[in-house]
Design a protein around this motif. Structure first.
Motif, PDB file in Angstrom:
ATOM      1  N   LEU A  29       0.801  -1.227   0.000  1.00 55.15           N
ATOM      2  CA  LEU A  29       0.000   0.000   0.000  1.00 55.15           C
ATOM      3  C   LEU A  29       0.831   1.273   0.000  1.00 55.15           C
ATOM      4  CD1 LEU A  29      -2.914  -1.003   2.422  1.00 55.15           C
ATOM      5  CD2 LEU A  29      -2.718  -1.312  -0.056  1.00 55.15           C
ATOM      6  N   LEU A  30       2.153   1.176  -0.167  1.00 63.17           N
ATOM      7  CA  LEU A  30       3.049   2.328  -0.290  1.00 63.17           C
ATOM      8  C   LEU A  30       3.190   3.132   1.001  1.00 63.17           C
ATOM      9  CD1 LEU A  30       2.181   3.720  -3.843  1.00 63.17           C
ATOM     10  CD2 LEU A  30       3.948   2.085  -3.205  1.00 63.17           C
ATOM     11  N   VAL A  31       2.146   3.159   1.808  1.00 63.00           N
ATOM     12  CA  VAL A  31       2.199   3.959   3.036  1.00 63.00           C
ATOM     13  C   VAL A  31       2.782   3.171   4.199  1.00 63.00           C
ATOM     14  CG1 VAL A  31       0.257   5.400   2.359  1.00 63.00           C
ATOM     15  CG2 VAL A  31      -0.173   3.295   3.634  1.00 63.00           C
ATOM     16  N   GLY A  32       3.078   1.881   4.000  1.00 64.11           N
ATOM     17  CA  GLY A  32       3.534   1.052   5.108  1.00 64.11           C
ATOM     18  C   GLY A  32       5.029   0.851   5.168  1.00 64.11           C
ATOM     19  N   PHE A  33       5.793   1.735   4.505  1.00 64.36           N
ATOM     20  CA  PHE A  33       7.246   1.554   4.464  1.00 64.36           C
ATOM     21  C   PHE A  33       7.902   1.662   5.839  1.00 64.36           C
ATOM     22  CE2 PHE A  33       6.222   5.956   3.551  1.00 64.36           C
ATOM     23  CZ  PHE A  33       7.008   6.643   4.457  1.00 64.36           C
ATOM     24  N   PHE A  34       7.193   2.263   6.802  1.00 70.34           N
ATOM     25  CA  PHE A  34       7.755   2.443   8.144  1.00 70.34           C
ATOM     26  C   PHE A  34       7.497   1.228   9.034  1.00 70.34           C
ATOM     27  CE2 PHE A  34       3.409   3.884   8.143  1.00 70.34           C
ATOM     28  CZ  PHE A  34       2.895   3.346   9.302  1.00 70.34           C
ATOM     29  N   LEU A  35       6.711   0.267   8.576  1.00 76.99           N
ATOM     30  CA  LEU A  35       6.355  -0.876   9.416  1.00 76.99           C
ATOM     31  C   LEU A  35       7.531  -1.856   9.532  1.00 76.99           C
ATOM     32  CD1 LEU A  35       2.708  -1.481   8.153  1.00 76.99           C
ATOM     33  CD2 LEU A  35       3.420  -0.533  10.351  1.00 76.99           C
ATOM     34  N   PRO A  36       7.681  -2.485  10.694  1.00 76.85           N
ATOM     35  CA  PRO A  36       8.862  -3.326  10.960  1.00 76.85           C
ATOM     36  C   PRO A  36       8.661  -4.775  10.545  1.00 76.85           C
ATOM     37  CG  PRO A  36       7.605  -3.081  12.974  1.00 76.85           C
ATOM     38  CD  PRO A  36       6.845  -2.309  11.907  1.00 76.85           C
ATOM     39  N   GLY A  37       8.625  -5.047   9.252  1.00 77.82           N
ATOM     40  CA  GLY A  37       8.375  -6.402   8.785  1.00 77.82           C
ATOM     41  C   GLY A  37       9.403  -7.399   9.264  1.00 77.82           C
ATOM     42  N   ASP A  38      10.698  -7.064   9.139  1.00 79.63           N
ATOM     43  CA  ASP A  38      11.762  -7.964   9.583  1.00 79.63           C
ATOM     44  C   ASP A  38      11.626  -8.281  11.075  1.00 79.63           C
ATOM     45  OD1 ASP A  38      13.004  -8.052   7.075  1.00 79.63           O
ATOM     46  OD2 ASP A  38      14.131  -6.236   7.486  1.00 79.63           O
ATOM     47  N   SER A  39      11.500  -7.241  11.870  1.00 81.47           N
ATOM     48  CA  SER A  39      11.415  -7.418  13.322  1.00 81.47           C
ATOM     49  C   SER A  39      10.170  -8.196  13.720  1.00 81.47           C
ATOM     50  CB  SER A  39      11.411  -6.057  14.016  1.00 81.47           C
ATOM     51  OG  SER A  39      12.534  -5.305  13.644  1.00 81.47           O
ATOM     52  N   LEU A  40       9.068  -7.941  13.024  1.00 83.02           N
ATOM     53  CA  LEU A  40       7.825  -8.615  13.356  1.00 83.02           C
ATOM     54  C   LEU A  40       7.925 -10.117  13.095  1.00 83.02           C
ATOM     55  CD1 LEU A  40       4.886  -8.371  14.251  1.00 83.02           C
ATOM     56  CD2 LEU A  40       4.270  -7.962  11.861  1.00 83.02           C
ATOM     57  N   LEU A  41       8.522 -10.501  11.968  1.00 80.16           N
ATOM     58  CA  LEU A  41       8.694 -11.925  11.664  1.00 80.16           C
ATOM     59  C   LEU A  41       9.613 -12.593  12.679  1.00 80.16           C
ATOM     60  CD1 LEU A  41       9.006 -11.782   7.773  1.00 80.16           C
ATOM     61  CD2 LEU A  41       7.145 -12.806   9.095  1.00 80.16           C
ATOM     62  N   PHE A  42      10.703 -11.917  13.000  1.00 80.77           N
ATOM     63  CA  PHE A  42      11.639 -12.460  13.986  1.00 80.77           C
ATOM     64  C   PHE A  42      10.951 -12.627  15.340  1.00 80.77           C
ATOM     65  CE2 PHE A  42      14.850 -12.017  17.289  1.00 80.77           C
ATOM     66  CZ  PHE A  42      15.819 -12.911  16.869  1.00 80.77           C
ATOM     67  N   ALA A  43      10.224 -11.603  15.762  1.00 77.31           N
ATOM     68  CA  ALA A  43       9.542 -11.660  17.056  1.00 77.31           C
ATOM     69  C   ALA A  43       8.461 -12.740  17.060  1.00 77.31           C
ATOM     70  CB  ALA A  43       8.933 -10.300  17.386  1.00 77.31           C
ATOM     71  N   ALA A  44       7.751 -12.907  15.936  1.00 72.17           N
ATOM     72  CA  ALA A  44       6.716 -13.933  15.862  1.00 72.17           C
ATOM     73  C   ALA A  44       7.321 -15.322  16.030  1.00 72.17           C
ATOM     74  CB  ALA A  44       5.982 -13.833  14.529  1.00 72.17           C
ATOM     75  N   GLY A  45       8.455 -15.574  15.371  1.00 71.99           N
ATOM     76  CA  GLY A  45       9.114 -16.859  15.537  1.00 71.99           C
ATOM     77  C   GLY A  45       9.608 -17.073  16.951  1.00 71.99           C
ATOM     78  N   LEU A  46      10.164 -16.021  17.546  1.00 75.48           N
ATOM     79  CA  LEU A  46      10.680 -16.117  18.907  1.00 75.48           C
ATOM     80  C   LEU A  46       9.561 -16.370  19.908  1.00 75.48           C
ATOM     81  CD1 LEU A  46      13.380 -13.759  20.387  1.00 75.48           C
ATOM     82  CD2 LEU A  46      11.395 -14.400  21.736  1.00 75.48           C
ATOM     83  N   LEU A  47       8.468 -15.613  19.787  1.00 69.45           N
ATOM     84  CA  LEU A  47       7.358 -15.761  20.723  1.00 69.45           C
ATOM     85  C   LEU A  47       6.657 -17.103  20.547  1.00 69.45           C
ATOM     86  CD1 LEU A  47       5.863 -12.149  20.501  1.00 69.45           C
ATOM     87  CD2 LEU A  47       7.216 -13.120  22.369  1.00 69.45           C
ATOM     88  N   ALA A  48       6.622 -17.599  19.300  1.00 66.91           N
ATOM     89  CA  ALA A  48       6.017 -18.912  19.067  1.00 66.91           C
ATOM     90  C   ALA A  48       6.850 -20.018  19.699  1.00 66.91           C
ATOM     91  CB  ALA A  48       5.862 -19.146  17.570  1.00 66.91           C
TER      92      ALA A  48
END
Length: 227
Positions: A29-48
């Motif tokens: 959506l072009l407006v989401g460039f500030f979102l932390p995709g890398d960190s979110l995936l890493f955190a999701a794996g860690l929390l899982a």
């Protein structure tokens, strides 16, 4: 991440939907460039891995992959429909919106021209660039089937590698107790390729001296180059 991590922990099975939605917005959506995709995936794996998330890790990964792949497809379609208006600056006759960062688009444009079609895969691992590379690919008429294949492959590798890193590092006591610190470090590391590219571009621009008052040279600058 300071907001997303506790939110993931409280959503139960719906945490997978949040991860997929964030990745879709970041890449589509072009407006989401500030979102932390890398960190979110890493955190999701860690929390899982630590049992904080009730959703199974395979489900989170699948929904994340779908969100990332669909986001890139939307970005590609935006590029096919409105790409030239977004890529070409206003001073060169384009209609780039003022709220859209020209620097980010230009960086994605140069990244695609340098790496060719494989940039669709490589851009997944470069923050900011991954948001705009699908738009550039659509603008430069990359074949849809080829883009889709690279998109699906790149999204799968991105999700798998980062979630696997979080999953296996979750057993490390320091990582488990310092999730925010580790995700910040991950962001810093993931920004290194973009920083290197910027430094190289600046060094190259200083070393080159383009002829002045050359109409032919000006026309080359204004053109949207193809890979």
């Amino acid at each position: 991440m300071s907001y997303l991590t506790p939110l993931l922990s409280s959503l139960g099975p719906w945490a997978a939907v949040l991860v997929g939605a964030v990745l879709f917005v970041e890449t589509g959506l072009l407006v989401g460039f500030f979102l932390p995709g890398d960190s979110l995936l890493f955190a999701a794996g860690l929390l899982a891995s630590s049992g904080v998330l009730s959703a199974p890790v395979w489900l989170i990964g699948l929904v994340a992959w779908l969100g990332a792949a669909l986001g890139d497809q939307v970005g590609y379609l935006i590029g096919r429909r409105w790409g030239v208006r977004l890529i070409v600056p206003r001073e060169q006759g384009g209609h780039r919106p003022r709220w859209l960062s020209g620097h980010h688009i230009d960086a994605a444009h140069e990244f695609f021209l340098h790496h060719g079609h494989k940039a669709v895969v490589l851009a997944r691992f470069v923050p900011l660039v991954r948001t705009f590379t699908p738009v550039v690919a659509g603008t430069l008429d990359m074949p849809r089937r080829r883009f889709t294949a690279y998109n699906v492959l790149g999204g799968a590798l991105w999700v798998l590698l980062l979630m696997a890193a979080g999953w296996y590092l979750g057993d490390v006591p320091f990582v488990a107790t310092h999730v925010d610190l580790v995700t910040l470090a991950l962001v810093a590391i993931s920004l290194i390729p973009a920083a290197v590219a910027v430094l190289r571009r600046r060094a190259s621009s200083r070393g080159e001296q383009a002829p002045e008052d050359d109409p032919e040279n000006d026309s080359d600058k204004n053109a949207v180059r193809l890979p």
